[in-house]
Each structure stands twice: as structure tokens, then as C-alpha cells.
Write an enzyme that holds these catalytic residues in place. Structure first.
Site, PDB file in Angstrom:
ATOM      1  N   GLN A  89       8.386 -33.438 -10.061  1.00  0.00           N
ATOM      2  CA  GLN A  89       6.930 -33.606  -9.986  1.00  0.00           C
ATOM      3  C   GLN A  89       6.357 -33.796 -11.379  1.00  0.00           C
ATOM      4  OE1 GLN A  89       3.806 -30.636  -9.169  1.00  0.00           O
ATOM      5  NE2 GLN A  89       3.144 -31.984  -7.523  1.00  0.00           N
ATOM      6  N   CYS A 120      -3.813 -29.472  -8.551  1.00  0.00           N
ATOM      7  CA  CYS A 120      -3.910 -28.211  -9.281  1.00  0.00           C
ATOM      8  C   CYS A 120      -5.369 -27.783  -9.455  1.00  0.00           C
ATOM      9  CB  CYS A 120      -3.230 -28.378 -10.649  1.00  0.00           C
ATOM     10  SG  CYS A 120      -3.132 -26.836 -11.526  1.00  0.00           S
ATOM     11  N   ASN A 223       0.643 -29.847   4.347  1.00  0.00           N
ATOM     12  CA  ASN A 223       0.938 -28.672   3.520  1.00  0.00           C
ATOM     13  C   ASN A 223      -0.188 -27.640   3.649  1.00  0.00           C
ATOM     14  OD1 ASN A 223       0.490 -27.924   0.067  1.00  0.00           O
ATOM     15  ND2 ASN A 223       2.116 -27.064   1.304  1.00  0.00           N
TER      16      ASN A 223
END
Ligand SMILES: Cc1cc2nc3c(=O)[nH]c(=O)nc-3n(C[C@H](O)[C@H](O)[C@H](O)COP(=O)(O)O)c2cc1C
Length: 390
Positions: A89, A120, A223
Site C-alpha cells: 500500500q 487515513c 470494508n
């Protein structure tokens, strides 16, 4: 390992293999990138449990540090020879640097798959316009994806994102369309906004909406809040997603991967080991960390953060729990663990949520960031300094 069927099984998830360019991943189960966690030792433990099936993404690596060949970054991009395919990643804010990093990975054969982090939420990242703040700038996002895909050659490039900054600044549908137009091989969505951090529940309906929005040839991966194989099966059924990405559920529980694989293969095999097995895995995890770092003590010290996850719900006692969290050698770790009843069954309280649950927090953005979603100003280079986490 003792495995027991104690809950009513849900229907197995039906799904096709996940196709990422030339790679075929079966079952479509991905270990989520987690900074400070999904290094080679942890990926190895999860892969062993899955029988080598699935995809295991590295910790995030900043593109600037990679192109500058920073020593620590070069260690982070290290894969064990048994890891196949190798998945890395990247985190970057500058299209040119991201392109250079992708080219370096492709030309030097450093990995087989590149995932890009746009999720993030931590202030030191969003404050500079990185992570989950970035997809708000549609053209900048497009440029980054374009450079990554172009420079990665035959390597598949995927993107991972949140739903947006907050309820008033939702970006995932635009970002998904842009990703598809720029040729990403798959799109993963964590069903939370940045402001939510890890609070509340992931909104799986957003994953379904993304699946409806993005052309069907681009896989959508769901997710957020998968704690069991049942959850994974349910997410696939409820959202139509093409695969699942699992993060916190695997903390201190690499055998969750065995369970996840089993549900896609038609029969849930609940992996609920007794404490003896957990303790042996703890020692092995600490050992692998020491070998990876090249120093037993530093490996054991790094392992301390995993102790509370491994021992969650087991009867350990506060004194031993504290001792385990301050261990400095493998011998000490083994000694402490030998005092805990190895025959203890997997406790029900070890199921369900674990890991980070931090509540909603203000999203710090660069001044004027929300004024224009389409300007293409590149965040300053220090947006990539000392960043970690998603
Ligand atoms: C300790 C920790 C570190 C993380 N680091 C990253 C990261 O480096 N890159 C990223 O895209 N997401 C990162 N995440 C987010 C996870 O990949 C995942 O999206 C999130 O935890 C939600 O999935 P889950 O509910 O299965 O945990 C991190 C999460 C945690 C808990």
C-alpha cells in the site's frame, strides 16, 4: 487448533475469485493494510491460517520515502519469499511522486500489486490535505490515480477510501467513478466518513451504492466491522460487493483468516482456539518480529502492542496481563504464558469488536480546502512526513 461450531451458520458467501489485472485472488478476502501491524511477520501468520489463500496488504508506505530509498521504508517493503502475490500500500499526495514510486515498484519488481490509501483520517495527515481529505479534490485524485496506473505497467493498482470527510462532504461515489475511469483494478470502501474515525457502525449501504455506481468490470471491496465469517458472508449478500477487506477483526486473531476462507469455500469452520494455541501463536509472532527486525528484544517490545488483543476475554489476571505487556525477551514471554491455563476454551467475549474504536473527531483540513473541489493544488511535500495509520 480446536474448532467448534457453536453458532448457527449463515449461508456461505457465494463469490467469484477477485481479478486484479492478471492476478486472481481466491477467495476474495483481503487483509486490510494496518500501519504498525501488517508487516511481513503478521502477514505470514495470517497467510499460514488461510492456507496461502487471499491477499495480504502491507503497512502503508509513503511514496516520497520510497523514492528516496529511506532505510526504514525499504524494510517495510520487504516480503517473505513465501508471500505470493506481494501487495503493497502506498500513501502519497503528489501525482509525480506517486508515479515515480509506482514505476520503481514495477521496474524493480518490488511487489505484484499496489493499493493507494485515500482513507487515513488522522489529523496530521488530513491537515496537509492527505488521506481521507484528498478525494475531495477530484482533479488531484484523478491525477494521482492516472500517474499510478500509467507508471505501474502491468501491475494492478487499486484504491482504498472512506465515504468522505463528513456527511456534508461525501466523496466516495465521485471518487469511485474517477477511479474506474482511470483504470484502477478494484475499489475498496470503508463505510465511514473521516470525522467518524472508528465510531458508530460502518455503513454497508454505501458499499452497495458504490457497487451500483461503478461499472461492473471493476470489483468493489467492502470494508468495515467484519468480526467473523458470518459478517463477511452477510456483507457480500447485503451489498453485492465482490470481496471483503478485514482489518481489526484479525488483531490478535490471525486464525480469523481460516474462518473467512472457509465461509467462501462453502462451509464455515469457526476458528476458536484454546489458550494453549493462542500462547504458541503469541510466541511465534514475537519470534518472527525479532527475526524481521534483526533483534530479539526489539521484536518482543514491538509485540507488546498485540498482547491485549491475543488475550482478550481469556482469564489471565491483571498481574500477568501487565507482566506480558512489559516483557523484554522471548524466554520471559514464554515463562509468563506458561502460568496461564492453556486448556481454557475460546471465550465468547473474544468474539465481536476489537482494536481501535476511537470516537468521532474533528477533521483538520488545510485552510480553504473545501472552497473548491476541483482545484488541483498539490499539498506540500511535508504531507508525507511521519505519517502512519488509516
Ligand atoms: C491500527 C490501524 C492501522 C491502520 N492503518 C491503515 C493504513 O496504513 N492504510 C489504510 O488504508 N488503512 C489503515 N487502517 C484502516 C483499516 O485498513 C480499515 O480500513 C479499518 O480498520 C476498517 O476496517 P475494520 O473494521 O475491518 O477494521 C488502519 C486501521 C487500524 C486499526
Amino acid at each position: 487448533m480446536t474448532t467448534t461450531d457453536t453458532a448457527a451458520p449463515v449461508a456461505p458467501a457465494t463469490a467469484a475469485p477477485l481479478r486484479l489485472g492478471a492476478l486472481e485472488v481466491w477467495p476474495p478476502v483481503v487483509l486490510a493494510p494496518m500501519a504498525g501491524i501488517t508487516n511481513a511477520p503478521f502477514r505470514t501468520l495470517c497467510r499460514e491460517q488461510s492456507g496461502g489463500k487471499g491477499l495480504f496488504v502491507s503497512e502503508m508506505i509513503t511514496t516520497r520515502a520510497l523514492v528516496e530509498r529511506n532505510a526504514k521504508t525499504m524494510q517495510l517493503i520487504h516480503f517473505d519469499p513465501s508471500e505470493q502475490p506481494r501487495s503493497v500500500q502506498l500513501y502519497g499526495v503528489d501525482p509525480e511522486t506517486v508515479g515515480r514510486a509506482a514505476k520503481m515498484i514495477a521496474e524493480e519488481g518490488l511487489a505484484d500489486h499496489i493499493d493507494l490509501n485515500f482513507g487515513c483520517p488522522v489529523p496530521k495527515v488530513t491537515r496537509k490535505g492527505g488521506g481521507s481529505a484528498l478525494p475531495y479534490k477530484r482533479n488531484l485524485l484523478r491525477d494521482i490515480l492516472r500517474q499510478a496506473v500509467r507508471n505501474a505497467g502491468d501491475l494492478p493498482v487499486t484504491m482504498k477510501m472512506r465515504m468522505g470527510i463528513d456527511d456534508d462532504h461525501i466523496t466516495y461515489l465521485d471518487a469511485g467513478r474517477i477511479g474506474a475511469e482511470e483504470g484502477v483494478a478494484a475499489i475498496a470502501l470503508h463505510g465511514r466518513t473521516a470525522i467518524q474515525h472508528y465510531s458508530g457502525q460502518a455503513d454497508w449501504s454505501a458499499i452497495a451504492r458504490l457497487r451500483e455506481t461503478v461499472p461492473s468490470h471493476v470489483p468493489v471491496l467492502g470494508n468495515g466491522d467484519i468480526w467473523s465469517a458470518d459478517d463477511a458472508a452477510r456483507m457480500v449478500r447485503e451489498t453485492g460487493c465482490d470481496g471483503v477487506v478485514v482489518g481489526r477483526g484479525c488483531l490478535g486473531r490471525p486464525w480469523l483468516f481460516k474462518e473467512l476462507v472457509s465461509v467462501f469455500e462453502g462451509e464455515i469452520d469457526y476458528a476458536r482456539p484454546d489458550f494453549g494455541y493462542v500462547a504458541r501463536t503469541m510466541v511465534r509472532h514475537a519470534e518472527l518480529l525479532g527475526e524481521w527486525i534483526g533483534d530479539e528484544k526489539r521484536g518482543v517490545v514491538d509485540f507488546r502492542k498485540h498482547v491485549a488483543w491475543y488475550t482478550k476475554g481469556f482469564s489471565v489476571g491483571s498481574e500477568l496481563r501487565n507482566a506480558l505487556a512489559t516483557t523484554s525477551s522471548l524466554a520471559e514471554l514464554e515463562d509468563h504464558l506458561s502460568r496461564i491455563d492453556a486448556a481454557q476454551h475460546w471465550p465468547d467475549s473474544a468474539d465481536g469488536p476489537r482494536g481501535r474504536t476511537s470516537g468521532a473527531a474533528r477533521v483538520v483540513l488545510p485552510e480553504g480546502w473545501l472552497d473548491d473541489p476541483y482545484d488541483c493544488a498539490v499539498p506540500s511535500a511535508d504531507a508525507e512526513l511521519d505519517t502512519s495509520g488509516g
